[in-house]
Design a protein around this motif. Structure first.
Motif, short mmCIF file in Angstrom:
data_model
loop_
_atom_site.label_atom_id
_atom_site.label_comp_id
_atom_site.label_asym_id
_atom_site.label_seq_id
_atom_site.Cartn_x
_atom_site.Cartn_y
_atom_site.Cartn_z
N ALA A 1 -28.11 15.04 -36.57
CA ALA A 1 -27.47 13.73 -36.53
C ALA A 1 -26.95 13.36 -37.92
N TYR A 2 -27.72 13.67 -38.93
CA TYR A 2 -27.32 13.37 -40.31
C TYR A 2 -26.07 14.16 -40.68
N GLU A 3 -26.03 15.41 -40.28
CA GLU A 3 -24.87 16.26 -40.58
C GLU A 3 -23.61 15.70 -39.91
N LEU A 4 -23.73 15.27 -38.67
CA LEU A 4 -22.58 14.71 -37.96
C LEU A 4 -22.15 13.38 -38.56
N SER A 5 -23.12 12.57 -38.98
CA SER A 5 -22.77 11.27 -39.57
C SER A 5 -22.07 11.46 -40.92
N ILE A 6 -22.48 12.46 -41.69
CA ILE A 6 -21.81 12.74 -42.96
C ILE A 6 -20.36 13.18 -42.71
N TYR A 7 -20.18 14.04 -41.69
CA TYR A 7 -18.82 14.47 -41.34
C TYR A 7 -17.97 13.26 -40.96
N GLU B 1 -11.20 14.15 -32.49
CA GLU B 1 -12.37 14.69 -33.17
C GLU B 1 -13.36 13.59 -33.54
N GLU B 2 -12.85 12.40 -33.81
CA GLU B 2 -13.73 11.27 -34.07
C GLU B 2 -14.61 10.98 -32.85
N ILE B 3 -14.02 10.99 -31.66
CA ILE B 3 -14.77 10.71 -30.43
C ILE B 3 -15.77 11.84 -30.16
N VAL B 4 -15.35 13.08 -30.37
CA VAL B 4 -16.25 14.21 -30.14
C VAL B 4 -17.47 14.11 -31.05
N ALA B 5 -17.25 13.89 -32.33
CA ALA B 5 -18.36 13.78 -33.28
C ALA B 5 -19.27 12.62 -32.92
N GLY B 6 -18.68 11.52 -32.45
CA GLY B 6 -19.49 10.36 -32.05
C GLY B 6 -20.36 10.64 -30.84
N CYS B 7 -19.81 11.35 -29.87
CA CYS B 7 -20.58 11.71 -28.67
C CYS B 7 -21.75 12.63 -29.03
N ASN C 1 -18.48 10.11 -41.75
CA ASN C 1 -18.32 9.23 -42.90
C ASN C 1 -17.21 9.72 -43.82
N LYS C 2 -17.12 11.03 -43.98
CA LYS C 2 -16.09 11.63 -44.83
C LYS C 2 -14.68 11.29 -44.33
N HIS C 3 -14.58 11.12 -43.00
CA HIS C 3 -13.28 10.79 -42.39
C HIS C 3 -13.16 9.30 -42.06
N HIS C 4 -14.05 8.50 -42.67
CA HIS C 4 -14.02 7.03 -42.54
C HIS C 4 -14.26 6.55 -41.11
N ASN C 5 -14.96 7.35 -40.32
CA ASN C 5 -15.28 6.97 -38.95
C ASN C 5 -16.72 6.49 -38.79
N TYR C 6 -17.52 6.67 -39.81
CA TYR C 6 -18.92 6.23 -39.79
C TYR C 6 -19.13 5.49 -41.11
N GLN C 7 -18.77 4.20 -41.10
CA GLN C 7 -18.80 3.44 -42.33
C GLN C 7 -20.19 2.84 -42.57
N VAL C 8 -20.57 2.80 -43.84
CA VAL C 8 -21.91 2.36 -44.21
C VAL C 8 -21.81 1.15 -45.13
N PRO C 9 -22.12 -0.05 -44.62
CA PRO C 9 -22.09 -1.24 -45.49
C PRO C 9 -23.26 -1.22 -46.47
N GLN C 10 -23.12 -1.96 -47.56
CA GLN C 10 -24.16 -2.05 -48.56
C GLN C 10 -24.38 -3.51 -48.96
N PHE C 11 -25.62 -3.83 -49.34
CA PHE C 11 -25.89 -5.12 -49.96
C PHE C 11 -25.31 -5.13 -51.37
N SER C 12 -25.17 -6.31 -51.94
CA SER C 12 -24.83 -6.40 -53.35
C SER C 12 -25.99 -5.80 -54.15
N GLN C 13 -25.71 -5.39 -55.39
CA GLN C 13 -26.75 -4.78 -56.21
C GLN C 13 -27.92 -5.72 -56.42
#
Length: 214
Positions: A166-172, A121-127, A174-186
């Motif tokens: 695309a946003y909906e798929l990326s949220i899905y 499902e990770e590969i499907v969502a990515g495609c 991300n929820k399963h830790h397959n679309y990780q989002v790095p952040q800068f320090s505060q």
């Protein structure tokens, strides 16, 4: 009744072009790419669905497929007729919230699969996410090259829908830790956010440059 090629040539110069021919050369090629790309995306949704068992992803796939298919028909309608489509454009509404999990956690390196047995499902969502991003780019380029006002509007209206999907798929993902989002320090983030100021006033244009002191 036979078409007179000379009449068509005259129409091109006088501006009296039939609605069906109310398209520029770049427009025809770019819209052709959009329609072909949309067919490719729909085929992916159909072919990849069988690898999905998660009910949430199945719901996303089915809703996005139906909306994309309908949008394809609307685009094709106005492209072939040069006039308003029979059905108006719509806005895609996702069911997900917009909560992202920020930060990185260790994962296995990604690589191309070697067998159908590795499909997940990770590969499907990515495609599908890649398809949405590609269509957003193709529709943006096509709309900038389109001379027919109806086709331009339909394409422009569909770009936010690709972004939303695309946003909906990326949220899905991300929820399963397959679309990780790095952040800068505060501290770094606030420095970048506060590095711009609002624009004010109007430009001071010199009426006559020759009056400027030497």
């Amino acid at each position: 009744m036979q078409n007179n090629p000379n009449q068509t040539h005259m129409n091109m110069h006088t501006g009296n072009i039939p609605q069906q021919l109310n398209h520029g050369g770049h427009e025809v090629i770019d819209v052709h790419e959009v329609l072909s790309g949309t067919i490719g995306a729909l085929n992916q949704y159909s072919l990849l669905r069988k690898y999905v068992k998660d009910s949430e992803l199945l719901d996303i796939i089915d809703r996005q497929y139906q909306f994309t298919q309908n949008e394809y028909n609307i685009t094709l309608d106005c492209f072939k007729s040069g006039q308003d489509p029979a059905q108006p454009t719509q806005s895609y509404k996702m069911n997900q919230n917009n909560d992202f999990i920020y930060g990185l956690t260790p994962t296995q390196p990604k690589k191309p699969i070697q067998s159908e047995m590795e499909m997940s499902e990770e590969i499907v969502a990515g495609c599908l996410l890649s398809s949405c991003k590609s269509l957003a780019s193709a529709k943006t380029m096509a709309s900038l090259e389109t001379t027919n006002p109806v086709v331009r509007r339909v394409l422009a209206d569909s770009i936010p829908n690709c972004i939303e999907m695309a946003y909906e798929l990326s949220i899905y993902q991300n929820k399963h830790h397959n679309y990780q989002v790095p952040q800068f320090s505060q501290q770094d983030m606030m420095q970048i956010v506060n590095s711009f100021a609002p624009a004010q006033g109007s430009p001071q244009i010199q009426a006559n440059n020759y009056n400027m002191p030497h």
